[in-house]
Design a protein around this motif. Structure first.
Motif, PDB file in Angstrom:
ATOM      1  N   ARG A   9       0.862  -1.180   0.000  1.00 46.56           N
ATOM      2  CA  ARG A   9       0.000   0.000   0.000  1.00 46.56           C
ATOM      3  C   ARG A   9       0.898   1.230   0.000  1.00 46.56           C
ATOM      4  O   ARG A   9       1.709   1.417   0.897  1.00 46.56           O
ATOM      5  CB  ARG A   9      -0.894  -0.019   1.230  1.00 46.56           C
ATOM      6  CG  ARG A   9      -1.636   1.273   1.469  1.00 46.56           C
ATOM      7  CD  ARG A   9      -2.709   1.522   0.426  1.00 46.56           C
ATOM      8  NE  ARG A   9      -2.930   2.956   0.294  1.00 46.56           N
ATOM      9  CZ  ARG A   9      -4.007   3.494  -0.279  1.00 46.56           C
ATOM     10  NH1 ARG A   9      -4.958   2.751  -0.759  1.00 46.56           N
ATOM     11  NH2 ARG A   9      -4.120   4.797  -0.387  1.00 46.56           N
ATOM     12  N   VAL A  48      -9.848  -4.833   6.726  1.00 49.82           N
ATOM     13  CA  VAL A  48     -11.288  -4.639   6.935  1.00 49.82           C
ATOM     14  C   VAL A  48     -11.974  -4.088   5.697  1.00 49.82           C
ATOM     15  O   VAL A  48     -13.176  -3.853   5.708  1.00 49.82           O
ATOM     16  CB  VAL A  48     -11.605  -3.712   8.129  1.00 49.82           C
ATOM     17  CG1 VAL A  48     -11.031  -4.280   9.398  1.00 49.82           C
ATOM     18  CG2 VAL A  48     -11.100  -2.306   7.897  1.00 49.82           C
ATOM     19  N   SER A  50     -11.656  -1.138   4.369  1.00 47.99           N
ATOM     20  CA  SER A  50     -11.939   0.288   4.327  1.00 47.99           C
ATOM     21  C   SER A  50     -10.792   1.048   3.658  1.00 47.99           C
ATOM     22  O   SER A  50     -10.818   2.266   3.577  1.00 47.99           O
ATOM     23  CB  SER A  50     -12.236   0.844   5.722  1.00 47.99           C
ATOM     24  OG  SER A  50     -11.079   0.943   6.490  1.00 47.99           O
ATOM     25  N   LEU A  51      -9.803   0.334   3.171  1.00 49.01           N
ATOM     26  CA  LEU A  51      -8.718   0.942   2.413  1.00 49.01           C
ATOM     27  C   LEU A  51      -8.304  -0.049   1.334  1.00 49.01           C
ATOM     28  O   LEU A  51      -8.147  -1.232   1.609  1.00 49.01           O
ATOM     29  CB  LEU A  51      -7.533   1.236   3.347  1.00 49.01           C
ATOM     30  CG  LEU A  51      -6.386   2.069   2.782  1.00 49.01           C
ATOM     31  CD1 LEU A  51      -6.834   3.508   2.570  1.00 49.01           C
ATOM     32  CD2 LEU A  51      -5.211   2.054   3.730  1.00 49.01           C
ATOM     33  N   ALA A  52      -8.186   0.447   0.101  1.00 47.54           N
ATOM     34  CA  ALA A  52      -7.834  -0.457  -0.992  1.00 47.54           C
ATOM     35  C   ALA A  52      -6.327  -0.610  -1.061  1.00 47.54           C
ATOM     36  O   ALA A  52      -5.599   0.362  -0.892  1.00 47.54           O
ATOM     37  CB  ALA A  52      -8.360   0.096  -2.305  1.00 47.54           C
ATOM     38  N   LYS A  70     -17.596  -5.704  -0.009  1.00 49.57           N
ATOM     39  CA  LYS A  70     -18.814  -5.607   0.788  1.00 49.57           C
ATOM     40  C   LYS A  70     -19.118  -6.943   1.465  1.00 49.57           C
ATOM     41  O   LYS A  70     -19.477  -6.981   2.641  1.00 49.57           O
ATOM     42  CB  LYS A  70     -19.960  -5.212  -0.140  1.00 49.57           C
ATOM     43  CG  LYS A  70     -21.031  -4.391   0.529  1.00 49.57           C
ATOM     44  CD  LYS A  70     -21.943  -3.814  -0.511  1.00 49.57           C
ATOM     45  CE  LYS A  70     -23.287  -3.509   0.068  1.00 49.57           C
ATOM     46  NZ  LYS A  70     -24.192  -2.925  -0.920  1.00 49.57           N
ATOM     47  N   ARG A  73     -16.686  -7.629   4.310  1.00 46.80           N
ATOM     48  CA  ARG A  73     -16.917  -6.807   5.506  1.00 46.80           C
ATOM     49  C   ARG A  73     -17.986  -7.397   6.431  1.00 46.80           C
ATOM     50  O   ARG A  73     -18.056  -7.045   7.603  1.00 46.80           O
ATOM     51  CB  ARG A  73     -17.315  -5.387   5.098  1.00 46.80           C
ATOM     52  CG  ARG A  73     -16.100  -4.512   4.808  1.00 46.80           C
ATOM     53  CD  ARG A  73     -16.496  -3.136   4.366  1.00 46.80           C
ATOM     54  NE  ARG A  73     -16.480  -3.024   2.916  1.00 46.80           N
ATOM     55  CZ  ARG A  73     -17.183  -2.126   2.235  1.00 46.80           C
ATOM     56  NH1 ARG A  73     -17.956  -1.287   2.863  1.00 46.80           N
ATOM     57  NH2 ARG A  73     -17.121  -2.090   0.926  1.00 46.80           N
ATOM     58  N   ARG A  74     -18.864  -8.267   5.890  1.00 43.75           N
ATOM     59  CA  ARG A  74     -19.865  -8.922   6.736  1.00 43.75           C
ATOM     60  C   ARG A  74     -19.221  -9.775   7.824  1.00 43.75           C
ATOM     61  O   ARG A  74     -19.787  -9.979   8.883  1.00 43.75           O
ATOM     62  CB  ARG A  74     -20.729  -9.859   5.895  1.00 43.75           C
ATOM     63  CG  ARG A  74     -21.842  -9.177   5.217  1.00 43.75           C
ATOM     64  CD  ARG A  74     -22.638 -10.157   4.368  1.00 43.75           C
ATOM     65  NE  ARG A  74     -23.100  -9.495   3.169  1.00 43.75           N
ATOM     66  CZ  ARG A  74     -24.025  -8.556   3.181  1.00 43.75           C
ATOM     67  NH1 ARG A  74     -24.597  -8.197   4.309  1.00 43.75           N
ATOM     68  NH2 ARG A  74     -24.377  -7.942   2.072  1.00 43.75           N
ATOM     69  N   TYR A  78     -14.466  -4.272  13.365  1.00 45.83           N
ATOM     70  CA  TYR A  78     -13.255  -3.452  13.353  1.00 45.83           C
ATOM     71  C   TYR A  78     -13.325  -2.359  14.416  1.00 45.83           C
ATOM     72  O   TYR A  78     -14.314  -1.639  14.506  1.00 45.83           O
ATOM     73  CB  TYR A  78     -13.116  -2.827  11.964  1.00 45.83           C
ATOM     74  CG  TYR A  78     -11.980  -1.830  11.796  1.00 45.83           C
ATOM     75  CD1 TYR A  78     -10.694  -2.118  12.242  1.00 45.83           C
ATOM     76  CD2 TYR A  78     -12.203  -0.609  11.174  1.00 45.83           C
ATOM     77  CE1 TYR A  78      -9.666  -1.212  12.066  1.00 45.83           C
ATOM     78  CE2 TYR A  78     -11.182   0.304  10.991  1.00 45.83           C
ATOM     79  CZ  TYR A  78      -9.912  -0.004  11.430  1.00 45.83           C
ATOM     80  OH  TYR A  78      -8.896   0.898  11.251  1.00 45.83           O
ATOM     81  N   PRO A  80     -11.219   0.861  15.106  1.00 41.26           N
ATOM     82  CA  PRO A  80     -10.107   1.736  14.707  1.00 41.26           C
ATOM     83  C   PRO A  80      -9.426   2.317  15.942  1.00 41.26           C
ATOM     84  O   PRO A  80      -9.892   2.126  17.058  1.00 41.26           O
ATOM     85  CB  PRO A  80     -10.777   2.845  13.890  1.00 41.26           C
ATOM     86  CG  PRO A  80     -12.218   2.511  13.816  1.00 41.26           C
ATOM     87  CD  PRO A  80     -12.516   1.470  14.842  1.00 41.26           C
ATOM     88  N   PRO A  84     -15.189   4.535  16.766  1.00 42.39           N
ATOM     89  CA  PRO A  84     -15.994   5.295  15.806  1.00 42.39           C
ATOM     90  C   PRO A  84     -17.413   5.502  16.310  1.00 42.39           C
ATOM     91  O   PRO A  84     -18.360   5.008  15.732  1.00 42.39           O
ATOM     92  CB  PRO A  84     -15.976   4.402  14.569  1.00 42.39           C
ATOM     93  CG  PRO A  84     -15.926   3.014  15.129  1.00 42.39           C
ATOM     94  CD  PRO A  84     -15.147   3.103  16.414  1.00 42.39           C
ATOM     95  N   ILE A 101     -26.632  -1.757  10.444  1.00 46.43           N
ATOM     96  CA  ILE A 101     -25.873  -1.575   9.207  1.00 46.43           C
ATOM     97  C   ILE A 101     -24.929  -2.738   8.939  1.00 46.43           C
ATOM     98  O   ILE A 101     -24.363  -2.825   7.867  1.00 46.43           O
ATOM     99  CB  ILE A 101     -25.097  -0.238   9.158  1.00 46.43           C
ATOM    100  CG1 ILE A 101     -24.111  -0.142  10.292  1.00 46.43           C
ATOM    101  CG2 ILE A 101     -26.038   0.938   9.140  1.00 46.43           C
ATOM    102  CD1 ILE A 101     -23.159   1.016  10.099  1.00 46.43           C
ATOM    103  N   ARG A 102     -24.795  -3.659   9.897  1.00 45.76           N
ATOM    104  CA  ARG A 102     -24.072  -4.905   9.615  1.00 45.76           C
ATOM    105  C   ARG A 102     -25.034  -5.980   9.151  1.00 45.76           C
ATOM    106  O   ARG A 102     -24.642  -7.142   9.022  1.00 45.76           O
ATOM    107  CB  ARG A 102     -23.311  -5.385  10.844  1.00 45.76           C
ATOM    108  CG  ARG A 102     -21.870  -4.918  10.894  1.00 45.76           C
ATOM    109  CD  ARG A 102     -21.779  -3.429  11.105  1.00 45.76           C
ATOM    110  NE  ARG A 102     -20.451  -2.935  11.277  1.00 45.76           N
ATOM    111  CZ  ARG A 102     -19.837  -2.884  12.446  1.00 45.76           C
ATOM    112  NH1 ARG A 102     -20.446  -3.274  13.511  1.00 45.76           N
ATOM    113  NH2 ARG A 102     -18.623  -2.414  12.514  1.00 45.76           N
TER     114      ARG A 102
END
Lengths: 315, 251
Positions: A9, A48, A50-52, A70, A73-74, A78, A80, A84, A101-102
């Motif tokens: 990355r 997770v 949230s970053l490629a 997506k 992520r199920r 995570y 951070p 959050p 939202i999960r």
């Protein structure tokens, strides 16, 4: 559970993570160890989804995180570095939202929220605004949020940073409880935390994998580091040093005080024999010194290992 | 479904925010003040007009100027309502919750948008219900043009919200979000003045003048190009916001 193959990355020209590969087994607790800025957070954010990643392959529970982010992520919870949270919500309302939202639906949801509150011991404050909670409680809300949908994999970024010693102990106990139900990856730069909670350790520095994932003993072997046993004896005589040096595996014995001796060894573990021999001189205390701290410092100060998958490279 | 979960949380956050209550109250109070002034002016003017045999109507002399005023106030107040939307998520770090959940960037942005839409609909529906009620009670004016004007207001509110969300997606600063939204909305509002000019400047004015498009709708003339104008503003603003959210995965 996790397969990472030559993950890279970049941020502009800076490689925050450079050609890192490793695997994590089901149900294990893996510790990411490294100084600040080593690339721990970047690696976790890629895990997770949230970053490629710039390049490389990451699979979680068999699902490609980049191609099918997506879906991957199920299976992931995570935490951070900063929990959050929405500060103007109550703990319960927040966890309910996190469950929604999960994709936790209907009847299940209340039970799962209750269970998350129960596991993180948030029952007393579940009706309070998150804004009014102490830092330790907010951290627990952050962990509750990560496990509310009962994911296979929990990723915790410095779960104990900034907490007081009692809170640190609580979080450690909590992670110990979660072990077994979830595969856990946590990052830290605190060594005692790794020893207290993790099965295996991955040491990274400047974006490179330095050592691991491996247990403390395997690390010692990989890094060619010796073991130091510190003894305190009640009746040390002149013959102590000779007696201890005769034991198989002991390299050297040095006297560091009137009653204290350092026994260094490589190869076979001489602890049992050393302790048996030392008891003749009134053994008061025997403990392993150095250990992970020494291994870690040795690993981090050593030149970075060759990038994984670059076997052809000429040194 | 995820959109509704996010919208619901969003609406809940507005309802417990003292700031939103204060701004809403100020918005409604100033509107009420203008309504009273316009109705007062009309009652005086209409009796004089009757003496000279001029045609007056509630629709053109009360509803249209009032809705025009509400529209302008909406443009001024909307950035205050929308500045939190994504900027706060970025500054507090709560965006990480959404980004690590199985939710797409579109669902995040649409959730924010639907939440704001519900907020505006509630604000108009409850806070300004007195307008149609009073007009229906004290006059025999038709209610359909009033309903159309109300719908036009909701459409304008939707466009302002979308622009506000796009501005709010730019950074973690709510101040910057409000400032940017104001600039964008005021440009769209006053661009209509350019239609006085000839040539390309005039074309810009005709195309982007939100006021002109809005006026047409408030007169009860529902034309597809006016509706399309607002639909495009909403779509492109939300697209900008979606792209900004997506960049969090890439940068």
């Amino acid at each position: 559970m996790i397969e990472v193959v030559s993950l890279t990355r970049r941020y502009g020209s800076l490689a925050a993570v450079d050609q890192v590969s490793f695997g994590v087994d089901d149900g294990e607790v893996l510790g990411f160890l490294g100084p600040n800025g080593a690339g721990k957070t970047t690696t976790m954010r890629v895990l997770v989804g949230s970053l490629a990643p710039t390049s490389g392959e990451v699979r979680v529970a068999g699902v490609d995180v980049t191609k099918n982010s997506k879906e991957a992520r199920r299976h992931i919870g995570y935490l951070p570095e900063a929990p959050p949270v929405y500060r103007q919500m109550t703990v319960r309302a927040y966890l309910d939202f996190a469950a929604r939202i999960r994709g936790v639906s209907g009847r299940d949801r209340n039970a799962k929220v209750d269970r998350a509150i129960d596991r993180t011991a948030l029952g007393d404050v579940s009706g309070r605004l998150i804004d009014h909670l102490s830092k330790g409680y907010r951290q627990r809300v952050g962990i509750a949020q990560a496990l509310v949908h009962e994911p296979k994999l929990l990723i915790l970024d410095e779960p104990t940073s900034g907490l007081d010693p009692a809170q640190v102990a609580e979080i450690r106990d909590l992670i110990g409880d979660l072990k077994g139900d979830h595969t856990i990856v946590l990052s830290t730069h605190i060594l005692s935390e790794v020893r207290a909670t993790c099965d295996r350790v991955l040491i990274i520095n400047k974006g490179r994998r330095i050592a691991g994932p491996a247990t403390e003993d395997q690390l010692r072997e990989q890094l060619g580091a010796g073991r130091t046993i510190r003894l305190e004896l009640a009746r040390p005589g002149d013959e102590v040093i000779a007696a201890l040096e005769a034991i198989d595996g002991v390299d050297a014995v040095t006297r560091v005080g009137d009653t204290r001796f350092d026994v260094t060894s490589t190869g076979t573990d001489p602890r049992e024999a050393v302790n048996a021999a030392a008891s003749a001189f009134g053994l008061l205390e025997s403990r392993s010194a150095g250990g992970l701290e020494e291994l870690y410092l040795r690993a981090v100060s050593a030149p970075a290992a060759k990038p994984d998958g670059d076997e052809e490279q000429v040194a | 479904m995820m959109v509704l979960h996010i919208a619901r949380r969003e609406l809940g956050a507005y309802l417990v925010s003292p700031f939103m209550w204060v701004v809403s109250a100020a918005f409604l109070f100033i509107n009420g003040f203008f309504f009273a002034a316009i109705v007062g002016g009309f009652s005086q003017y209409s009796s004089e007009a009757a003496m000279y045999g001029q045609e007056v109507s509630i629709a053109s002399d009360v509803v249209a100027p009032f809705v025009g005023t509400v529209g302008l106030l909406l443009v001024l107040f909307a950035p205050l309502m929308t500045m939190r939307s994504l900027a706060e998520e970025q500054s507090t770090g709560s965006l990480a919750l959404l980004l690590s959940s199985p939710v797409s960037s579109w669902e995040i942005v649409l959730g924010k948008f639907v939440g704001l839409l519900c907020f505006w609909t509630g604000l108009f529906g409850i806070g300004m219900a007195y307008v149609p009620l009073l007009l229906a009670w004290f006059s025999d004016t038709a209610l359909v043009p009033i309903a159309v004007a109300g719908a036009a207001l909701v459409l304008l509110a939707a466009a302002c919200s979308a622009v506000g969300i796009a501005a709010s997606s730019m950074s973690g600063s709510q101040m910057a979000a409000a400032g940017l939204a104001w600039c964008a909305l005021l440009f769209l509002w006053i661009a209509g003045f350019l239609s006085e000019f000839q040539g390309w400047l005039g074309n810009i004015g005709d195309t982007f003048g939100m006021l002109a498009h809005f006026d047409e709708l408030t007169k009860g003339l529902v034309q597809s190009n006016d509706v399309l104008f607002f639909a495009l503003i909403i779509f492109f603003s939300l697209l900008v916001a979606q792209q900004r959210v997506e960049t969090h995965r890439w940068r």
